[in-house]
Design a protein around this motif. Structure first.
Motif, short mmCIF file in Angstrom:
data_model
loop_
_atom_site.label_atom_id
_atom_site.label_comp_id
_atom_site.label_asym_id
_atom_site.label_seq_id
_atom_site.Cartn_x
_atom_site.Cartn_y
_atom_site.Cartn_z
N ARG A 63 -1.38 11.94 -20.75
CA ARG A 63 -1.71 12.76 -19.59
C ARG A 63 -2.43 13.98 -20.12
O ARG A 63 -2.04 14.54 -21.14
CB ARG A 63 -0.44 13.23 -18.86
N ASP A 112 -7.16 14.64 -16.10
CA ASP A 112 -6.61 13.83 -15.01
C ASP A 112 -6.57 14.59 -13.69
O ASP A 112 -6.51 13.98 -12.62
CB ASP A 112 -5.19 13.36 -15.35
N LEU A 128 -0.69 1.40 -2.88
CA LEU A 128 0.45 1.37 -3.79
C LEU A 128 0.01 1.51 -5.25
O LEU A 128 0.66 2.19 -6.04
CB LEU A 128 1.24 0.07 -3.58
N GLU A 147 -2.25 3.25 -6.49
CA GLU A 147 -2.60 4.62 -6.84
C GLU A 147 -1.41 5.58 -6.80
O GLU A 147 -1.51 6.72 -7.25
CB GLU A 147 -3.69 5.13 -5.89
N MET A 148 -0.30 5.15 -6.26
CA MET A 148 0.85 6.04 -6.10
C MET A 148 1.37 6.59 -7.43
O MET A 148 1.69 7.76 -7.53
CB MET A 148 1.97 5.33 -5.34
N GLU A 149 1.45 5.75 -8.47
CA GLU A 149 1.92 6.21 -9.78
C GLU A 149 0.99 7.25 -10.37
O GLU A 149 1.44 8.25 -10.92
CB GLU A 149 2.08 5.03 -10.75
N SER A 150 -0.31 7.02 -10.23
CA SER A 150 -1.29 7.98 -10.74
C SER A 150 -1.17 9.32 -10.01
O SER A 150 -1.19 10.38 -10.64
CB SER A 150 -2.71 7.42 -10.58
N LYS A 171 1.47 10.49 -8.50
CA LYS A 171 2.75 11.08 -8.89
C LYS A 171 2.62 11.75 -10.26
O LYS A 171 3.13 12.86 -10.47
CB LYS A 171 3.82 9.98 -8.93
N ALA A 172 1.92 11.10 -11.19
CA ALA A 172 1.73 11.67 -12.54
C ALA A 172 0.88 12.93 -12.48
O ALA A 172 1.17 13.92 -13.17
CB ALA A 172 1.09 10.64 -13.46
N LYS A 173 -0.15 12.94 -11.64
CA LYS A 173 -1.00 14.12 -11.50
C LYS A 173 -0.21 15.28 -10.91
O LYS A 173 -0.32 16.43 -11.37
CB LYS A 173 -2.21 13.81 -10.62
#
Length: 188
Positions: free
Chosen positions: A20, A24, A139, A141-144, A146-148
């Protein structure tokens, strides 16, 4: 290089190990500040980062002939010829607060649609609705996302960032205070 830029680079390096980094969230730091990339960049500004899109970049404006911790930040959007420059912080710390909720990539929307962008600048859920046309992100893109959001939270904690109060008035004050300090158009 200012102490805040050095601290940002250190923060970025520490997070790179976890796959990360600030790129990003639309803040691609340069190794060291550089001079003008385009004729729209003020001559008395030093580029410290860019978004990675449309040559949009962020500069520190010289104060009393040099870059310092109190240097205001100018966003340059070369593709928007009507008003390609906008003061987006009284200092680097102030600028970082501006992007602490949605990141830095979407700040360029301020030159295209100031009012709509103000509506979601410090409201992450409104930002998501705006960027997904009122719907829910896929769905995948949700992890990305959340990480951002987590990275922005860590950045905010590390640098003591918080959203601007009275954003519209703050933008007006910044433009009044600093716009006349930019040297534009004498480059050859």
């Amino acid at each position: 290089m200012t102490p805040t830029i050095a601290a940002l680079q250190k923060f970025n390096a520490a997070h790179r190990d976890h796959r990360r980094e600030l790129s990003d969230v639309g803040l691609i730091l340069l190794g060291k500040p550089e001079r003008a990339w385009s004729e729209e960049t003020p001559e008395n500004a030093h580029i410290f980062a860019h978004t990675g899109g449309d040559s949009v970049h962020f500069c520190l404006l010289e104060v009393a002939g040099r870059v310092c911790e109190e240097s205001p930040v100018v966003m340059v959007v070369p593709s928007y010829s009507d008003a390609p420059r906008l003061i987006v912080g009284d200092s680097l710390q102030d600028f970082l607060s501006l992007g602490c909720t949605i990141g830095y990539f979407f700040l360029e929307q301020l030159v295209y649609d100031f009012d709509t962008t103000l509506d979601y600048l410090f409201d992450y859920d409104a930002f998501i609705r705006q960027n997904y046309f009122g719907g829910t992100p896929p769905l995948a893109e949700m992890e990305s996302l959340k990480a951002k959001r987590a990275l922005l939270g860590e950045l905010s904690k590390e640098f003591g960032l918080s959203p601007w109060p009275n954003t519209r008035a703050k933008f007006d004050d910044l433009q009044t205070k600093w716009s006349s300090q930019m040297i534009i158009g004498t480059q050859s």
